[in-house]
Design a protein around this motif. Sequence first.
Motif, PDB file in Angstrom:
ATOM      1  N   ALA A 228       0.829  -1.203   0.000  1.00 25.89           N
ATOM      2  CA  ALA A 228       0.000   0.000   0.000  1.00 25.89           C
ATOM      3  C   ALA A 228       0.868   1.259   0.000  1.00 25.89           C
ATOM      4  O   ALA A 228       0.606   2.207  -0.750  1.00 25.89           O
ATOM      5  CB  ALA A 228      -0.929  -0.003   1.212  1.00 25.89           C
ATOM      6  N   VAL A 229       1.915   1.275   0.836  1.00 25.62           N
ATOM      7  CA  VAL A 229       2.811   2.432   0.891  1.00 25.62           C
ATOM      8  C   VAL A 229       3.558   2.580  -0.432  1.00 25.62           C
ATOM      9  O   VAL A 229       3.718   3.696  -0.945  1.00 25.62           O
ATOM     10  CB  VAL A 229       3.798   2.296   2.070  1.00 25.62           C
ATOM     11  CG1 VAL A 229       4.900   3.347   1.980  1.00 25.62           C
ATOM     12  CG2 VAL A 229       3.054   2.430   3.390  1.00 25.62           C
ATOM     13  N   PHE A 230       3.985   1.477  -1.005  1.00 26.87           N
ATOM     14  CA  PHE A 230       4.679   1.521  -2.297  1.00 26.87           C
ATOM     15  C   PHE A 230       3.757   2.120  -3.356  1.00 26.87           C
ATOM     16  O   PHE A 230       4.152   3.021  -4.111  1.00 26.87           O
ATOM     17  CB  PHE A 230       5.118   0.127  -2.716  1.00 26.87           C
ATOM     18  CG  PHE A 230       5.819   0.081  -4.051  1.00 26.87           C
ATOM     19  CD1 PHE A 230       7.200   0.268  -4.124  1.00 26.87           C
ATOM     20  CD2 PHE A 230       5.115  -0.129  -5.224  1.00 26.87           C
ATOM     21  CE1 PHE A 230       7.855   0.255  -5.349  1.00 26.87           C
ATOM     22  CE2 PHE A 230       5.759  -0.151  -6.453  1.00 26.87           C
ATOM     23  CZ  PHE A 230       7.137   0.042  -6.519  1.00 26.87           C
ATOM     24  N   ALA A 231       2.515   1.638  -3.432  1.00 25.66           N
ATOM     25  CA  ALA A 231       1.578   2.102  -4.458  1.00 25.66           C
ATOM     26  C   ALA A 231       1.236   3.578  -4.263  1.00 25.66           C
ATOM     27  O   ALA A 231       1.233   4.356  -5.226  1.00 25.66           O
ATOM     28  CB  ALA A 231       0.310   1.251  -4.426  1.00 25.66           C
ATOM     29  N   LEU A 232       0.953   3.964  -3.019  1.00 26.53           N
ATOM     30  CA  LEU A 232       0.590   5.355  -2.753  1.00 26.53           C
ATOM     31  C   LEU A 232       1.758   6.292  -3.064  1.00 26.53           C
ATOM     32  O   LEU A 232       1.577   7.348  -3.692  1.00 26.53           O
ATOM     33  CB  LEU A 232       0.170   5.506  -1.289  1.00 26.53           C
ATOM     34  CG  LEU A 232      -0.218   6.916  -0.838  1.00 26.53           C
ATOM     35  CD1 LEU A 232      -1.388   7.439  -1.661  1.00 26.53           C
ATOM     36  CD2 LEU A 232      -0.561   6.934   0.651  1.00 26.53           C
ATOM     37  N   THR A 233       2.961   5.901  -2.649  1.00 22.67           N
ATOM     38  CA  THR A 233       4.130   6.727  -2.914  1.00 22.67           C
ATOM     39  C   THR A 233       4.399   6.821  -4.406  1.00 22.67           C
ATOM     40  O   THR A 233       4.738   7.905  -4.924  1.00 22.67           O
ATOM     41  CB  THR A 233       5.370   6.157  -2.197  1.00 22.67           C
ATOM     42  OG1 THR A 233       5.092   6.016  -0.803  1.00 22.67           O
ATOM     43  CG2 THR A 233       6.567   7.078  -2.377  1.00 22.67           C
ATOM     44  N   ALA A 234       4.247   5.712  -5.122  1.00 22.12           N
ATOM     45  CA  ALA A 234       4.462   5.715  -6.566  1.00 22.12           C
ATOM     46  C   ALA A 234       3.494   6.672  -7.259  1.00 22.12           C
ATOM     47  O   ALA A 234       3.883   7.417  -8.172  1.00 22.12           O
ATOM     48  CB  ALA A 234       4.306   4.305  -7.126  1.00 22.12           C
TER      49      ALA A 234
END
Length: 262
Positions: A228-234
């Motif tokens: 989730a953090v990876f997707a949101l940051t991306a």
Amino acid sequence: MFNGFAAVPGAVVPYSYNWLMVGLSFLISACGAYVALRWCRGIRKPNGRLDVDRLMCASVALGGGAVWAMHFIGMVAYQTPTHMEFSLLVTLASLLAVMVFAAAGLAKASSPTGNPLSNTIKGGVLTGTGVVVMHYTGMAAIHTNSVFEWDLFIVALSALIAIVVSAVGLWLATNVKTVAQQIGAALVMAVAVCGMHYTGMTAGTMICTGRTYSPTLLALEGDNMGYAVFALTAVVLIFILVIEATRSGSQSVSVASASGRR
């Protein structure tokens, strides 16, 4: 994976890494560094004053993407037989801290007055301090039935790495110009940031304090937090990268038009 471990007070908690998460932590760090380098171009206006928009976006990409998101995903990659959750407020405080320090470091490193090397070193100290504050604040956000015992030598080593890495990163941010140079610099910065994080992780040994713990309110937990953090940051990085590309393209057209009228 952790057969034979018993969560009793005083037991050393074993750990292993989810290597997919480790890979994602490196990837998001490289992407954040690249976007930050893009925004660092022209962070100072011709009159020497800061371009606040560029400074803010660069600090979000560098502090929030290249450093904080890498740290959080790296923490999710750190797997133990004890359940862990993260205090939401403390985690957000660590994010805010590193972005503020990154902005201060970028402002100092790009200063048009004073010695450039001295400015870069001072900016590196500021940004590196922010990385250290973020890392160990983020570690303090962990809530589980264990506590960390710290090896102060490795803690100091991780702090030194953070400052050196930050100084190198700021030098790259104010000197690299071409896309190829920016990509290469982003990869170097990602290796360095990950090196600091995983060095810092070895400074702590988890010692069990009880068989269970009481969950807290406003906590982050779940197996999919890293994704989730990876997707949101991306998504955030792509958004501000598109803005930068559009803005740079418009400026190039304006400069070309002005040159054509001369």
